[in-house]
Every structure is written in C-alpha cells, then in structure tokens.
Scaffold this motif. Sequence first.
Motif, PDB file in Angstrom:
ATOM      1  N   GLN A  30     -16.645  23.857  43.113  1.00 10.83           N
ATOM      2  CA  GLN A  30     -16.383  22.550  43.450  1.00 10.83           C
ATOM      3  C   GLN A  30     -16.580  20.778  41.790  1.00 10.83           C
ATOM      4  O   GLN A  30     -16.344  20.313  42.746  1.00 10.83           O
ATOM      5  N   GLY A  31     -17.571  21.435  41.512  1.00 11.20           N
ATOM      6  CA  GLY A  31     -18.269  20.683  41.096  1.00 11.20           C
ATOM      7  C   GLY A  31     -17.906  19.845  39.397  1.00 11.20           C
ATOM      8  O   GLY A  31     -18.402  18.820  39.179  1.00 11.20           O
ATOM      9  N   GLY A 170     -14.819  17.558  55.421  1.00 14.44           N
ATOM     10  CA  GLY A 170     -14.914  16.711  55.534  1.00 14.44           C
ATOM     11  C   GLY A 170     -13.192  16.287  54.956  1.00 14.44           C
ATOM     12  O   GLY A 170     -12.394  15.503  54.852  1.00 14.44           O
ATOM     13  N   MET A 171     -12.346  17.690  53.825  1.00 13.94           N
ATOM     14  CA  MET A 171     -11.803  16.958  52.491  1.00 13.94           C
ATOM     15  C   MET A 171     -10.246  17.363  53.517  1.00 13.94           C
ATOM     16  O   MET A 171      -9.137  16.444  53.350  1.00 13.94           O
ATOM     17  N   VAL A 172     -10.374  17.965  54.498  1.00 12.31           N
ATOM     18  CA  VAL A 172      -9.327  18.609  55.664  1.00 12.31           C
ATOM     19  C   VAL A 172      -9.182  16.986  56.682  1.00 12.31           C
ATOM     20  O   VAL A 172      -8.198  16.847  56.633  1.00 12.31           O
ATOM     21  N   ILE A 173     -10.280  16.448  57.283  1.00 12.31           N
ATOM     22  CA  ILE A 173     -10.623  15.554  57.803  1.00 12.31           C
ATOM     23  C   ILE A 173      -9.625  14.502  57.216  1.00 12.31           C
ATOM     24  O   ILE A 173      -8.358  13.727  57.768  1.00 12.31           O
ATOM     25  N   LEU A 291      -9.106  26.593  45.543  1.00 11.52           N
ATOM     26  CA  LEU A 291      -8.477  26.464  44.864  1.00 11.52           C
ATOM     27  C   LEU A 291      -7.814  25.509  46.602  1.00 11.52           C
ATOM     28  O   LEU A 291      -7.281  24.743  46.855  1.00 11.52           O
ATOM     29  N   ILE A 292      -8.000  25.918  47.846  1.00  8.06           N
ATOM     30  CA  ILE A 292      -7.541  25.021  48.688  1.00  8.06           C
ATOM     31  C   ILE A 292      -7.780  23.375  49.053  1.00  8.06           C
ATOM     32  O   ILE A 292      -7.783  22.804  48.815  1.00  8.06           O
ATOM     33  N   THR A 293      -9.233  23.970  48.218  1.00  9.40           N
ATOM     34  CA  THR A 293     -10.576  22.223  48.277  1.00  9.40           C
ATOM     35  C   THR A 293      -9.658  21.657  46.594  1.00  9.40           C
ATOM     36  O   THR A 293     -10.217  20.076  47.538  1.00  9.40           O
TER      37      THR A 293
END
Length: 468
Positions: A30-31, A170-173, A291-293
């Motif tokens: 993710q980084g 956090g990303m989902v929100i 992948l989702i993120t």
Amino acid sequence: MTPLGKARLPDFPGLRYLIGPGLVWMALAQGSGELVWWPYIVTKYGLGFLFLLIPACLLQLPLNFEIGRYTVMTGEGLFRGFLRMNRTFGLILYVLFILSFLWFGAFASAGGTAIAELTQFPPGWSAKGRTLFWGEFSILVFFSGLLFAKVVYRLIEWVMKIVAIGTLIGMVIACMHPDVVKVWLDVFKGLFIPSPLARPWDPADAEKLLTAITFAGLGGFWTTFYSYWIKEKKVGMAAHGTQLLGLRAGAKSLSLGGGQVPDMDSHLIENADRWSYYVIVDSLVGIIGNLITTVLTCLLAYALLHPKGILPDGYQLAVVQAEFFEASWGVVGRVLFLFVAGAFLADTWLATADSVARIHVDVLSVIWKKAENLGPQKLYYTMITLLTLITGITMLFDQPGRLILLSALIGFVGTVTYTGGLVFLNHRFLKDQMLEDIRPGNGSLIALCVAWAAYGALMVIYLKVKFF
C-alpha cells in the motif's frame, strides 16, 4: 548444488494462527501503488490504463506462491536457496538487490510530505526542507523501534496490520461521499474495459506507469521479503529453525536454521497440501486486500482529483490526496488523512529496512566466513545501522518520487531475473530433492512461466518507449 537435509513436516496448526505475512505484504504494498502512482495515472489519464490493474495484481500470485513454497518446504530464506542452487546466479541477484535498496529512504521522505503539510513544522522552512526533516525524523523513530523491540517480527506484523486494516476502513468511508458514488459504475467498467485516454500520452510517464504496474503488488525485490516473513513466523519447515531475532539475551547462539525438506511420515501428503493451501490463502489476503485498496484510491482520484487535474508529485507526493478526506469530513478529514498517509508511507521504511537487513544476514552468513563469528543478531543490527545511515543520506539526493522510480526500475530488472530463477529453483532443484508425492506440479510451473513472460514483455515495452 548442495543437497538439503531431511526432517518431519510439522502438523498444520490452522489458518487463524498463521495468517499474518500476507497482511504485512498488503500494508507494505500500500505504501507505493495506492497512494502515489495509481492516483497519478488515473488523475492524469482518467480510466485509460485502469484495465491493467487487476492483471498486474494477480500477476503477483504465482511469484508469492513459489516464494512461499520454497520457505515452507525448506525452512530457509529465498536468497539462500538461490545461492544453494547456483552461487554465481545468487551473487548476481544479490548485487542487484543491493543497488535496488540504496534509495528506499524515499518512502520515508514521501511520508514526510504529508507530515510536513500537516504540522507546518519547522516554521519558516520550505516544503522540501520540512519534508526531509520529517523523513529523517521518522527513520530515527523506526530505527529506535527496531533496536529495542524484543521480537522484531512481532513489531513489524503489529504495525503493518494496523496500517493495512485502518487504511482500508478509511478509504471505504471516504468512498461513500456523493461525488464519489456517482462514478462507481464508470470505474468498475474501467477495470475490465479499456477506455480512451483523457489526454495524449506523455512518454515521460513511462517510468510511472511501469512502476504503477509492477508496484500494484509489492513488485521488484520487495516480493522476496515474503519468504523471510514466513520464516520468522516459523511456517512449515521453518519451525525447525530459530527466529533470527528472539529475546536479546543469549542471542549470539541463535542459528538461521533451515535447509531441510519434508521426510516421509503417515500424514505427509495431507499435511503438505494444507501448507500449500495456506500459502495460497495468505498470499491472496495480501494481493486481494491490496487490489481492493488500490481500486478505492483510483475511485477517489477519478472522482476528486481528475476533474481538477491535481497531480501527486514532487514534494507534494502524499499531500494532494488529502482531497479524498477533506471532501467528506472537511478540515478534520484533511488532517486525519495527512497523519495516516505520513505513517502509512514512513512505515514502508520500517518493514523494508527490517527485511533488507534479514536478507543481508542470510546471504553474508553463506558467503562471508566472519559473519559466523559475528552471529546473526549482531550482524542484523550492524546492517540496520548501516541501512539507516545510507537511506538517510540518499533521500537527500532528489525528490522522493524520482528516487522511488529509480529503486523500482532496478528492482524490475531483478524481478525478471529472480522469476526465472524461481522456475529452476522450485521446479528443478527443489523438485529433484523432494518426495514424488509432494513435488511441485505443472500447473504452478505454467503460472510462474506466464508471470515471467509478462514481466519480460513489460521490460521490452518500457525500453522501447523510453529509449527508441
């Protein structure tokens, strides 16, 4: 070739106990891709390249599986396996590895861009000066953590789990914002159907696109870290060895362990299948989670940054994405994002420094006689100190984005090289030394060769775009 010993394959204890390396993998991945290059590509070109994201992520699965398989079935780190298979090949790969990781301090300075924007400290300094200050400070904090943690892998796994899960939530929100909801369907279609580019292609972005694709998972030599996380988790045959860094007292007598393959017992085949199943599931935790993120950050970039043409770049690398959270929660959201992004990118340095040091210990213990006298723990802390000094200096050379690209390009050459090495390591060297009933099959060989060919093709395309 050096033959491996024989030992009993430990009983499979269950997924609940073992899941962990995949989450570390996810957080480290993710980084780079999520917060930097995929938002850049989507912001600048719209959905034109988004259809490459899913194949790029899934391309990591054969590599992860084969890397994990070697450690599960031998208990030793991947680089030691390459040296065991062919010393010259292992040393060439090690030189590429060293070159690739001269620059990973850039991830700390990328995180520094967010903390500098958040704090505006030190007052009166330029954006570059503040970025470098916070990059160096974060390295110092994490360096102290590595020095004083009783069991380093537990520290890494704990920190990275929080980062991976917290960022995903956090990303989902953030994606619930009305402006983002409007483009959900467009982005979903873009994942499977190529779209026209929003602007003409700029050849100067070839490196960024290449990095976005190869860093969709971990990419480069980062993927090889998975072997060492599995080893420290004492998965499979690694249970016969000792953790490189356990309690500090009496650590001089620790052994790296490994170098054995499963011997026959009454439950061997069933047990081997369960361990292989674990490697697949744990790998998918990292790959699918990543992948989702990445899709979520692309969704946010397309909805909020693309219409404004705001590109994450230079010493604002992790700053403009604060638009994601500011749109939903105002100033509080912006502050929250900058804090999370700073820790998010800086912890990449933490996990990378630890893994790079482990690989140095693994290789030097084979090729350098004095390493045995030093002991693995003393050698580890020596390498951590050297890596801290080197990355603290190299981050001063250029903007973080350019340094990350440089590291990625060197690592990409390594990816093509070690993927080919894995074909021979697992499907010839290891296969010849294992019992017939648990040898690697043709299905995994074909998948690995497909990944190898894909990375080779990407390299050819990049060289053609960049230099011809």
